[in-house]
Design a protein around this motif. Structure first.
Motif, PDB file in Angstrom:
ATOM      1  N   LEU A   1       0.832  -1.208   0.000  1.00  0.00           N
ATOM      2  CA  LEU A   1       0.000   0.000   0.000  1.00  0.00           C
ATOM      3  C   LEU A   1       0.867   1.259   0.000  1.00  0.00           C
ATOM      4  O   LEU A   1       0.567   2.226  -0.704  1.00  0.00           O
ATOM      5  CB  LEU A   1      -0.930   0.000   1.214  1.00  0.00           C
ATOM      6  N   LYS A   2       1.924   1.253   0.781  1.00  0.00           N
ATOM      7  CA  LYS A   2       2.823   2.413   0.818  1.00  0.00           C
ATOM      8  C   LYS A   2       3.455   2.649  -0.546  1.00  0.00           C
ATOM      9  O   LYS A   2       3.577   3.788  -1.005  1.00  0.00           O
ATOM     10  CB  LYS A   2       3.911   2.202   1.868  1.00  0.00           C
ATOM     11  N   ASN A   3       3.855   1.569  -1.209  1.00  0.00           N
ATOM     12  CA  ASN A   3       4.487   1.693  -2.518  1.00  0.00           C
ATOM     13  C   ASN A   3       3.499   2.209  -3.559  1.00  0.00           C
ATOM     14  O   ASN A   3       3.857   3.009  -4.423  1.00  0.00           O
ATOM     15  CB  ASN A   3       5.043   0.347  -2.980  1.00  0.00           C
ATOM     16  N   ARG A   4       2.258   1.752  -3.469  1.00  0.00           N
ATOM     17  CA  ARG A   4       1.276   2.155  -4.469  1.00  0.00           C
ATOM     18  C   ARG A   4       0.773   3.581  -4.258  1.00  0.00           C
ATOM     19  O   ARG A   4       0.648   4.345  -5.203  1.00  0.00           O
ATOM     20  CB  ARG A   4       0.093   1.191  -4.467  1.00  0.00           C
ATOM     21  N   PHE A   5       0.473   3.927  -3.004  1.00  0.00           N
ATOM     22  CA  PHE A   5      -0.169   5.204  -2.725  1.00  0.00           C
ATOM     23  C   PHE A   5       0.794   6.312  -2.323  1.00  0.00           C
ATOM     24  O   PHE A   5       0.409   7.482  -2.286  1.00  0.00           O
ATOM     25  CB  PHE A   5      -1.241   5.025  -1.649  1.00  0.00           C
ATOM     26  N   GLY A   6       2.023   5.974  -2.025  1.00  0.00           N
ATOM     27  CA  GLY A   6       3.009   7.007  -1.706  1.00  0.00           C
ATOM     28  C   GLY A   6       2.522   7.956  -0.629  1.00  0.00           C
ATOM     29  O   GLY A   6       2.095   7.525   0.457  1.00  0.00           O
ATOM     30  N   PRO A   7       2.538   9.276  -0.896  1.00  0.00           N
ATOM     31  CA  PRO A   7       2.116  10.256   0.106  1.00  0.00           C
ATOM     32  C   PRO A   7       0.648  10.130   0.498  1.00  0.00           C
ATOM     33  O   PRO A   7       0.257  10.572   1.572  1.00  0.00           O
ATOM     34  CB  PRO A   7       2.387  11.605  -0.570  1.00  0.00           C
ATOM     35  N   GLU A   8      -0.145   9.495  -0.347  1.00  0.00           N
ATOM     36  CA  GLU A   8      -1.553   9.282  -0.019  1.00  0.00           C
ATOM     37  C   GLU A   8      -1.708   8.327   1.161  1.00  0.00           C
ATOM     38  O   GLU A   8      -2.682   8.410   1.903  1.00  0.00           O
ATOM     39  CB  GLU A   8      -2.310   8.711  -1.220  1.00  0.00           C
ATOM     40  N   TYR A   9      -0.746   7.420   1.310  1.00  0.00           N
ATOM     41  CA  TYR A   9      -0.787   6.497   2.453  1.00  0.00           C
ATOM     42  C   TYR A   9      -0.704   7.284   3.756  1.00  0.00           C
ATOM     43  O   TYR A   9      -1.509   7.081   4.676  1.00  0.00           O
ATOM     44  CB  TYR A   9       0.358   5.495   2.354  1.00  0.00           C
ATOM     45  N   ASP A  10       0.250   8.196   3.835  1.00  0.00           N
ATOM     46  CA  ASP A  10       0.408   9.005   5.051  1.00  0.00           C
ATOM     47  C   ASP A  10      -0.814   9.881   5.288  1.00  0.00           C
ATOM     48  O   ASP A  10      -1.245  10.067   6.429  1.00  0.00           O
ATOM     49  CB  ASP A  10       1.664   9.873   4.948  1.00  0.00           C
ATOM     50  N   ARG A  11      -1.366  10.417   4.225  1.00  0.00           N
ATOM     51  CA  ARG A  11      -2.564  11.258   4.353  1.00  0.00           C
ATOM     52  C   ARG A  11      -3.726  10.442   4.910  1.00  0.00           C
ATOM     53  O   ARG A  11      -4.459  10.898   5.796  1.00  0.00           O
ATOM     54  CB  ARG A  11      -2.953  11.846   2.993  1.00  0.00           C
ATOM     55  N   ALA A  12      -3.876   9.223   4.410  1.00  0.00           N
ATOM     56  CA  ALA A  12      -4.969   8.365   4.873  1.00  0.00           C
ATOM     57  C   ALA A  12      -4.801   8.013   6.349  1.00  0.00           C
ATOM     58  O   ALA A  12      -5.766   8.013   7.116  1.00  0.00           O
ATOM     59  CB  ALA A  12      -5.037   7.089   4.029  1.00  0.00           C
ATOM     60  N   VAL A  13      -3.570   7.732   6.751  1.00  0.00           N
ATOM     61  CA  VAL A  13      -3.304   7.393   8.155  1.00  0.00           C
ATOM     62  C   VAL A  13      -3.581   8.590   9.053  1.00  0.00           C
ATOM     63  O   VAL A  13      -4.169   8.462  10.138  1.00  0.00           O
ATOM     64  CB  VAL A  13      -1.847   6.907   8.326  1.00  0.00           C
ATOM     65  N   ASP A  14      -3.182   9.776   8.601  1.00  0.00           N
ATOM     66  CA  ASP A  14      -3.404  10.990   9.402  1.00  0.00           C
ATOM     67  C   ASP A  14      -4.896  11.282   9.582  1.00  0.00           C
ATOM     68  O   ASP A  14      -5.311  11.795  10.622  1.00  0.00           O
ATOM     69  CB  ASP A  14      -2.730  12.195   8.734  1.00  0.00           C
ATOM     70  N   ARG A  15      -5.701  10.962   8.579  1.00  0.00           N
ATOM     71  CA  ARG A  15      -7.118  11.289   8.619  1.00  0.00           C
ATOM     72  C   ARG A  15      -7.962  10.214   9.296  1.00  0.00           C
ATOM     73  O   ARG A  15      -9.097  10.474   9.689  1.00  0.00           O
ATOM     74  CB  ARG A  15      -7.643  11.517   7.200  1.00  0.00           C
ATOM     75  N   ALA A  16      -7.428   9.014   9.427  1.00  0.00           N
ATOM     76  CA  ALA A  16      -8.183   7.902  10.008  1.00  0.00           C
ATOM     77  C   ALA A  16      -7.973   7.823  11.518  1.00  0.00           C
ATOM     78  O   ALA A  16      -7.047   8.430  12.070  1.00  0.00           O
ATOM     79  CB  ALA A  16      -7.761   6.586   9.351  1.00  0.00           C
ATOM     80  N   ASP A  17      -8.836   7.057  12.168  1.00  0.00           N
ATOM     81  CA  ASP A  17      -8.705   6.865  13.616  1.00  0.00           C
ATOM     82  C   ASP A  17      -7.492   6.012  13.951  1.00  0.00           C
ATOM     83  O   ASP A  17      -6.893   6.155  15.017  1.00  0.00           O
ATOM     84  CB  ASP A  17      -9.967   6.204  14.177  1.00  0.00           C
ATOM     85  N   ASN A  18      -7.122   5.105  13.040  1.00  0.00           N
ATOM     86  CA  ASN A  18      -5.965   4.255  13.263  1.00  0.00           C
ATOM     87  C   ASN A  18      -5.442   3.739  11.918  1.00  0.00           C
ATOM     88  O   ASN A  18      -6.091   3.889  10.882  1.00  0.00           O
ATOM     89  CB  ASN A  18      -6.311   3.075  14.196  1.00  0.00           C
ATOM     90  N   ARG A  19      -4.280   3.128  11.949  1.00  0.00           N
ATOM     91  CA  ARG A  19      -3.631   2.647  10.730  1.00  0.00           C
ATOM     92  C   ARG A  19      -4.457   1.564  10.045  1.00  0.00           C
ATOM     93  O   ARG A  19      -4.545   1.526   8.810  1.00  0.00           O
ATOM     94  CB  ARG A  19      -2.234   2.111  11.059  1.00  0.00           C
ATOM     95  N   ARG A  20      -5.060   0.693  10.823  1.00  0.00           N
ATOM     96  CA  ARG A  20      -5.843  -0.396  10.221  1.00  0.00           C
ATOM     97  C   ARG A  20      -7.010   0.162   9.414  1.00  0.00           C
ATOM     98  O   ARG A  20      -7.287  -0.305   8.302  1.00  0.00           O
ATOM     99  CB  ARG A  20      -6.360  -1.332  11.316  1.00  0.00           C
ATOM    100  N   GLU A  21      -7.689   1.159   9.963  1.00  0.00           N
ATOM    101  CA  GLU A  21      -8.814   1.769   9.252  1.00  0.00           C
ATOM    102  C   GLU A  21      -8.343   2.413   7.956  1.00  0.00           C
ATOM    103  O   GLU A  21      -8.992   2.297   6.910  1.00  0.00           O
ATOM    104  CB  GLU A  21      -9.486   2.820  10.139  1.00  0.00           C
ATOM    105  N   ALA A  22      -7.200   3.097   8.017  1.00  0.00           N
ATOM    106  CA  ALA A  22      -6.656   3.749   6.830  1.00  0.00           C
ATOM    107  C   ALA A  22      -6.294   2.714   5.763  1.00  0.00           C
ATOM    108  O   ALA A  22      -6.599   2.894   4.582  1.00  0.00           O
ATOM    109  CB  ALA A  22      -5.425   4.571   7.196  1.00  0.00           C
ATOM    110  N   GLU A  23      -5.654   1.639   6.182  1.00  0.00           N
ATOM    111  CA  GLU A  23      -5.243   0.621   5.218  1.00  0.00           C
ATOM    112  C   GLU A  23      -6.447  -0.100   4.624  1.00  0.00           C
ATOM    113  O   GLU A  23      -6.439  -0.441   3.437  1.00  0.00           O
ATOM    114  CB  GLU A  23      -4.280  -0.368   5.876  1.00  0.00           C
TER     115      GLU A  23
END
Length: 199
Positions: free
Chosen positions: A33-55
């Motif tokens: 997921l990190k490789n595919r989404f790049g900076p979007e991965y970090d954005r998703a994690v920042d906006r979600a309640d937790n990493r699992r929800e973001a992923e």
């Protein structure tokens, strides 16, 4: 050692191995997921309640994208859209607001012709994030400025136009898309024709 002790030992070892395999699979999935989404991965994690929800959300976006048949533009279509963009860019000097709106509309038209779903901005942004995470921030920024309407200054509109250009270039010249297959390598249904966008 008694038989029951061997059984307990084997169960413990099996549980440890299973836990290790699960951990490694989870790490591999996160890395993909990190490789595919790049900076979007970090954005998703920042906006979600937790990493699992973001992923989970990013996997859902990736799955939706992988079931869409995105095709490259023909050379003729690419030339026509490039000419359309030049016309809009020239109009920006005298009418920046309408030019920015037209830039957005042209991008939606190009995305539709290539097979992307275009009925909703957030859906479009998700698909751009799955394919071009390096430019989706440009798209969101441009769209946010456009939505300000009369409150957007000429400088704001110029910034929006530059953001739109970054995405337009990707949509126009990207040749890495799958034709007839999704990203998992399995056949996917062809989506043809133009789509109307609703704002």
């Amino acid at each position: 050692m008694d038989t029951w002790m061997w059984i307990v030992l084997l169960v413990v070892v099996a549980l440890i191995v299973a836990g290790l395999v699960f951990f490694l699979m989870k790490q591999r999935s996160s890395s993909q997921l990190k490789n595919r989404f790049g900076p979007e991965y970090d954005r998703a994690v920042d906006r979600a309640d937790n990493r699992r929800e973001a992923e989970d959300r990013l996997r859902e976006v990736a799955d939706r994208r992988d079931h869409i048949d995105v095709v490259p533009l023909t050379a003729a279509a690419r030339r026509q859209y490039a000419a359309d963009w030049d016309t809009i860019q020239q109009r920006f000097v005298d009418e920046p607001g309408p030019a920015v709106s037209e830039a957005d509309e042209l991008i939606v038209t190009v995305m539709a012709e290539r097979g992307y779903p275009v009925d909703d901005f957030h859906e479009r942004a998700d698909m751009v994030a799955a394919d071009h995470p390096d430019v989706v921030t440009h798209y969101r920024s441009a769209y946010a400025i456009r939505k300000r309407g009369p409150e957007a200054t000429t400088e704001d509109l110029r910034e929006a136009f530059v953001h739109y250009r970054a995405l337009f270039d990707k949509m126009l010249h990207d040749e890495t898309d799958d034709v007839g297959e999704n990203r998992n390598g399995t056949p996917s249904s062809r989506r043809g024709g133009r789509h109307d966008s609703t704002r």
